[in-house]
Every structure is written in structure tokens, then in C-alpha cells.
Scaffold this motif. Structure first.
Motif, PDB file in Angstrom:
ATOM      1  N   ARG A   1      -6.106   9.980   0.030  1.00 49.72           N
ATOM      2  CA  ARG A   1      -5.537   8.799  -0.387  1.00 49.72           C
ATOM      3  C   ARG A   1      -4.764   8.285   0.813  1.00 49.72           C
ATOM      4  N   LEU A   2      -3.824   9.333   1.313  1.00 47.61           N
ATOM      5  CA  LEU A   2      -2.989   8.876   2.345  1.00 47.61           C
ATOM      6  C   LEU A   2      -3.545   8.496   3.508  1.00 47.61           C
ATOM      7  N   LEU A   3      -4.594   9.236   3.852  1.00 51.50           N
ATOM      8  CA  LEU A   3      -5.370   9.117   4.899  1.00 51.50           C
ATOM      9  C   LEU A   3      -6.161   7.553   5.131  1.00 51.50           C
ATOM     10  N   ASP A   4      -6.443   7.183   3.691  1.00 56.23           N
ATOM     11  CA  ASP A   4      -6.968   5.679   3.637  1.00 56.23           C
ATOM     12  C   ASP A   4      -6.042   4.807   4.060  1.00 56.23           C
ATOM     13  N   VAL A   5      -4.806   4.984   3.447  1.00 58.69           N
ATOM     14  CA  VAL A   5      -3.746   4.153   3.724  1.00 58.69           C
ATOM     15  C   VAL A   5      -3.468   3.975   5.351  1.00 58.69           C
ATOM     16  N   VAL A   6      -3.210   5.076   5.927  1.00 56.80           N
ATOM     17  CA  VAL A   6      -2.931   5.191   7.272  1.00 56.80           C
ATOM     18  C   VAL A   6      -4.136   4.557   8.200  1.00 56.80           C
ATOM     19  N   SER A   7      -5.365   4.749   7.741  1.00 58.41           N
ATOM     20  CA  SER A   7      -6.339   4.487   8.568  1.00 58.41           C
ATOM     21  C   SER A   7      -6.613   2.844   8.494  1.00 58.41           C
ATOM     22  N   PHE A   8      -6.170   2.257   7.389  1.00 61.59           N
ATOM     23  CA  PHE A   8      -6.022   0.919   7.313  1.00 61.59           C
ATOM     24  C   PHE A   8      -4.696   0.097   7.796  1.00 61.59           C
ATOM     25  N   CYS A   9      -3.740   0.573   7.787  1.00 58.88           N
ATOM     26  CA  CYS A   9      -2.533  -0.045   8.196  1.00 58.88           C
ATOM     27  C   CYS A   9      -2.267   0.415   9.779  1.00 58.88           C
TER      28      CYS A   9
ATOM     29  N   LEU B   1       7.674   8.846  -5.389  1.00 61.60           N
ATOM     30  CA  LEU B   1       8.406   7.750  -4.862  1.00 61.60           C
ATOM     31  C   LEU B   1       8.390   6.324  -5.798  1.00 61.60           C
ATOM     32  N   ARG B   2       9.465   5.711  -5.820  1.00 64.48           N
ATOM     33  CA  ARG B   2       9.522   4.494  -6.751  1.00 64.48           C
ATOM     34  C   ARG B   2       9.872   3.360  -5.207  1.00 64.48           C
ATOM     35  N   LEU B   3       8.833   2.866  -4.521  1.00 63.69           N
ATOM     36  CA  LEU B   3       9.170   1.982  -3.707  1.00 63.69           C
ATOM     37  C   LEU B   3       8.888   0.476  -4.332  1.00 63.69           C
ATOM     38  N   GLU B   4       9.757  -0.198  -3.753  1.00 67.94           N
ATOM     39  CA  GLU B   4       9.473  -1.695  -4.234  1.00 67.94           C
ATOM     40  C   GLU B   4       8.401  -2.321  -3.822  1.00 67.94           C
ATOM     41  N   ALA B   5       7.425  -2.861  -4.420  1.00 60.36           N
ATOM     42  CA  ALA B   5       6.265  -3.497  -3.738  1.00 60.36           C
ATOM     43  C   ALA B   5       6.863  -4.738  -3.263  1.00 60.36           C
ATOM     44  N   PRO B   6       6.458  -5.207  -1.934  1.00 60.60           N
ATOM     45  CA  PRO B   6       7.128  -6.277  -1.527  1.00 60.60           C
ATOM     46  C   PRO B   6       6.527  -7.535  -1.943  1.00 60.60           C
ATOM     47  N   SER B   7       7.219  -8.626  -2.115  1.00 60.30           N
ATOM     48  CA  SER B   7       6.756  -9.928  -2.752  1.00 60.30           C
ATOM     49  C   SER B   7       5.588 -10.631  -2.064  1.00 60.30           C
ATOM     50  N   ALA B   8       5.146 -11.827  -2.161  1.00 62.20           N
ATOM     51  CA  ALA B   8       4.485 -12.514  -1.298  1.00 62.20           C
ATOM     52  C   ALA B   8       5.306 -12.800  -0.135  1.00 62.20           C
ATOM     53  N   ALA B   9       4.451 -13.357   1.048  1.00 65.57           N
ATOM     54  CA  ALA B   9       5.007 -13.844   2.256  1.00 65.57           C
ATOM     55  C   ALA B   9       5.855 -14.943   1.988  1.00 65.57           C
TER      56      ALA B   9
ATOM     57  N   ARG C   1       0.709  -1.194  -0.294  1.00 64.96           N
ATOM     58  CA  ARG C   1      -0.072  -0.205   0.014  1.00 64.96           C
ATOM     59  C   ARG C   1       0.957   1.434   0.056  1.00 64.96           C
ATOM     60  N   LEU C   2       1.972   1.262   0.795  1.00 61.64           N
ATOM     61  CA  LEU C   2       2.817   2.360   0.726  1.00 61.64           C
ATOM     62  C   LEU C   2       3.668   2.616  -0.724  1.00 61.64           C
ATOM     63  N   ALA C   3       3.960   1.493  -1.248  1.00 61.37           N
ATOM     64  CA  ALA C   3       4.325   1.395  -2.691  1.00 61.37           C
ATOM     65  C   ALA C   3       3.622   1.850  -3.530  1.00 61.37           C
ATOM     66  N   GLU C   4       2.350   1.842  -3.690  1.00 61.50           N
ATOM     67  CA  GLU C   4       1.097   2.331  -4.409  1.00 61.50           C
ATOM     68  C   GLU C   4       0.822   3.920  -4.184  1.00 61.50           C
ATOM     69  N   THR C   5       0.842   3.921  -2.856  1.00 57.90           N
ATOM     70  CA  THR C   5       0.565   5.509  -2.620  1.00 57.90           C
ATOM     71  C   THR C   5       1.804   6.489  -2.722  1.00 57.90           C
TER      72      THR C   5
END
Length: 167
Positions: free
Chosen positions: A128-136, A62-70, A52-56
Motif C-alpha cells: 500500500r505504501l509502496l504504491d503511494v511512493v511509486s506514484f508520487c 494518522l489523521r492527516l487532513e486531506a487537502p482541498s482542491a487546488a 494519498r498520504l492522508a488516505e494511506t
């Protein structure tokens, strides 16, 4: 790079570190079934936070690497084997408390970043950012709560082992 972007980058790194820490704890403490299973679930949460941080983050340039699966069962087992080889599992009980402490401190650091981002999102009316924060952020608080509860429950037992025999 603005303050929000810098904080997002730091939090993304914190979530990656927490994922790794949780994965190592699961591998190290396989005999503690609750620890093993809950840390795997909590690692999945941190992976989701990273995604979610990578998308936002793209919104902030920012170019944050989206983590892979668990991490897979086999990679966790491999880490446990490595921990055994280097001798980290010879005294599992004090090590478990140390690992839970480190987990709690990592989650607490991430929580502070979530708070900062939440305040900035409210001030800038960035839904957009508030939604991510509210979820995470609530999940991060639950990571902290779980580690704190485990420390409270295990400390009396693990820290007094041997004291009863010496009394």
C-alpha cells in the motif's frame, strides 16, 4: 508513533508547504506565463500527494487532513494583489530566482522523505505504501527537475542584467 508514521506526517506537511509555495509563485509571477501555468499544475500534484498520504496514513493511525482542491483563480489573484501591496513584485527577476530556489529546496526535502518511505515500504513489504511512493515520488522528482531547469535557463539572463550596461 513509529518512524513511518512520523515520516508520513513530515512529508504531508512538506507537501502542504510546497502547495502553498507553488500557489504564491503563480500569483507573484503572473507575467511569466510558463511559471504561472506550470506552478499551478505542480500545486495540483502536491495536493494529490497530500490526499494519498492522508488516505494511506489512516493505516498507520494518522489523521492527516486531506487537502482541498487546488487554489482558485481568485485566491491566486488575491495573493498577487497582497504581494504587490507589500512591495514584493517591485523587482520580479531576482525574486523569481529566489522563489524557484525555494521551490527546488522544498521539493528536494519532500523527495528525501519519499525515498525514506519507499525504503521502509520495501523492507516491510508494505505494498500500500509502496504504491503511494511509486506514484508520487516521480512527480516530486519532476517538480525538482522543472525548478532546476528554470533556474539554469533564467540565471544567465537575470543575474547579468545591468552587468552588460556597466561593461
Amino acid at each position: 508513533m513509529n518512524g513511518i508514521a512520523l515520516t508520513m506526517r513530515a512529508l504531508h506537511q512538506g507537501e502542504q508547504a510546497l502547495t502553498e509555495r507553488l500557489t504564491v509563485i503563480a500569483a507573484r509571477h503572473t507575467r511569466e506565463h510558463e511559471v504561472r501555468h506550470v506552478t499551478r499544475d505542480l500545486a495540483r500534484w502536491s495536493i494529490e500527494h497530500g490526499r494519498r498520504l492522508a488516505e494511506t496514513g489512516r493505516h498507520y493511525g494518522l489523521r492527516l487532513e486531506a487537502p482541498s482542491a487546488a487554489p482558485s483563480e481568485s485566491s491566486t489573484d488575491d495573493r498577487h494583489h497582497v504581494a504587490e501591496v507589500v512591495g514584493r513584485t517591485s523587482e520580479p527577476l531576482p525574486e523569481l530566482l529566489r522563489d524557484l530556489r525555494e521551490l527546488h529546496l522544498g521539493a528536494a526535502g519532500n523527495s528525501l522523505h519519499w525515498v525514506m518511505l519507499g525504503q521502509a515500504a520495501q523492507a516491510s513489504k508494505d505494498t500500500r505504501l509502496l504504491d503511494v511512493v511509486s506514484f508520487c515520488h516521480p512527480r516530486t522528482l519532476r517538480q525538482m527537475h522543472w525548478s532546476n531547469t528554470m533556474i539554469k535557463n533564467l540565471s544567465p539572463q537575470l543575474l547579468t542584467v545591468g552587468d552588460e550596461q556597466n561593461a
